[in-house]
Design a protein around this motif. Structure first.
Motif, PDB file in Angstrom:
ATOM      1  N   LEU A  54      45.052  43.696  47.505  1.00 33.19           N
ATOM      2  CA  LEU A  54      45.821  42.732  48.291  1.00 33.19           C
ATOM      3  C   LEU A  54      47.179  43.304  48.636  1.00 33.19           C
ATOM      4  N   THR A  91      42.517  43.661  42.650  1.00 39.29           N
ATOM      5  CA  THR A  91      41.768  42.519  42.122  1.00 39.29           C
ATOM      6  C   THR A  91      40.373  42.991  41.771  1.00 39.29           C
ATOM      7  N   SER A  94      40.422  34.784  43.943  1.00 40.85           N
ATOM      8  CA  SER A  94      40.673  35.987  44.738  1.00 40.85           C
ATOM      9  C   SER A  94      39.877  37.185  44.231  1.00 40.85           C
ATOM     10  N   VAL A 104      49.126  38.296  50.470  1.00 40.66           N
ATOM     11  CA  VAL A 104      47.937  37.450  50.337  1.00 40.66           C
ATOM     12  C   VAL A 104      46.771  37.977  51.175  1.00 40.66           C
ATOM     13  N   THR A 138      38.236  39.303  47.389  1.00 40.22           N
ATOM     14  CA  THR A 138      39.127  40.254  48.065  1.00 40.22           C
ATOM     15  C   THR A 138      38.377  41.445  48.644  1.00 40.22           C
ATOM     16  N   THR A 143      43.079  33.745  53.047  1.00 38.16           N
ATOM     17  CA  THR A 143      44.065  34.489  52.271  1.00 38.16           C
ATOM     18  C   THR A 143      43.657  34.391  50.803  1.00 38.16           C
ATOM     19  N   SER A 144      44.353  35.130  49.960  1.00 39.41           N
ATOM     20  CA  SER A 144      44.023  35.094  48.535  1.00 39.41           C
ATOM     21  C   SER A 144      44.273  33.728  47.910  1.00 39.41           C
ATOM     22  N   PRO A 159      43.747  40.644  52.040  1.00 34.35           N
ATOM     23  CA  PRO A 159      42.902  41.746  51.582  1.00 34.35           C
ATOM     24  C   PRO A 159      42.968  42.908  52.576  1.00 34.35           C
TER      25      PRO A 159
END
Length: 265
Positions: A103, A79, A210, A106, A214, A236-237, A108
């Motif tokens: 990622l 990302t 995200s 989901v 991230t 989470t993302s 990082p």
């Protein structure tokens, strides 16, 4: 399973390319992406270069960039925010940089944030700790809000901005009465890595994607931060809000957010 730690040298090489481009190419044009939001030709140049580079060296890993979207698919995804803090960059303010994360599903698991005009680079891979310019970093040990410096994400722009900003304004007003200082850098990546290095004690972003978070989340977590959404669930993302907080302040910050949210309804 891809050993994500082995991908760190590739991520560092990719960000080397991006930082060199960012230093040498002054933004001469910028385009409105929406109400009070900008993108420069440097954003596009960095994203296209890194998308091509990472496709070549890690062909099995998908890619998501802020400006031109997703390519590839799978449980692993790079990302990229090619210039986090574009408005700062266009105006010649040094609080801007490149934010490249990885990622796994989901979660990082790796991040590199380079702030070219401040001469600092932050990186982390899950299980390897967090580093600034090669030195280990950790979050602050602050436990009292009266001694805390809190970073706040930018105000919302675009559709329904006034309504979405009511909570931000109310939370800033509440925190201003409790904390040592509230700061707004204009870059989520800056806020997260400064939290990781103990320069600030919490970083609150009430709307995000995200690609914004991230890399910084991976770095902040490895530095010892607690990173959750506005409900207190693990980030989470898929999260659209992000609170990264030094461990000694988690309960206090979340309590103020909960009370402010209730009062704003």
């Amino acid at each position: 399973m891809i050993p994500h730690r082995d991908l760190l040298p590739i991520a560092l090489d990719a960000v080397d390319r991006a930082a060199a481009l960012m230093r040498r190419q002054t933004p001469v044009t910028s385009t409105r992406k929406g109400d009070r939001d900008l993108v420069s030709e440097v954003d596009y140049a960095i994203e296209r270069d890194l998308r091509s580079f990472l496709r070549e060296v890690t062909p099995g890993i998908a890619f998501l960039g802020e400006e031109e979207g997703a390519s590839g698919s799978g449980e692993w995804q790079w990302t990229l925010d090619p210039v986090d803090g574009t408005v700062n960059f266009v105006r010649g303010l040094p609080l801007c940089g490149i934010s490249l994360g990885l990622l796994h599903g989901v979660r990082p698991v790796l991040g590199v944030v380079d702030l070219p005009f401040l001469g600092t680079r932050y990186w982390a891979a899950e299980g390897c700790g967090a580093h600034m310019n090669g030195r280990p970093i950790t979050v602050s040990a602050t436990t009292s809000l009266s001694e805390a410096v809190v970073g706040m994400g930018d105000f919302a722009v675009g559709a329904d901005a006034a309504n979405r900003n009511r909570l931000r304004l109310a939370l800033m007003a509440r925190l201003a009465e409790k904390v040592q200082r509230v700061r707004m850098s204009g870059s989520a990546a800056v806020d997260l890595v400064w939290l990781a290095a103990g320069k600030i004690d919490a970083a609150i972003t009430l709307s995000n994607h995200s690609w914004d978070m991230t890399a910084g989340v991976a770095i902040a977590r490895e530095a010892g931060a607690v990173v959750v959404d506005s409900s207190g669930n693990e980030y989470t993302s898929a999260s659209t809000t992000t609170l990264a907080i030094a461990p000694g302040l988690v309960g206090q910050v979340l309590s103020h957010l909960k009370d402010t949210t209730a009062a704003s309804r």
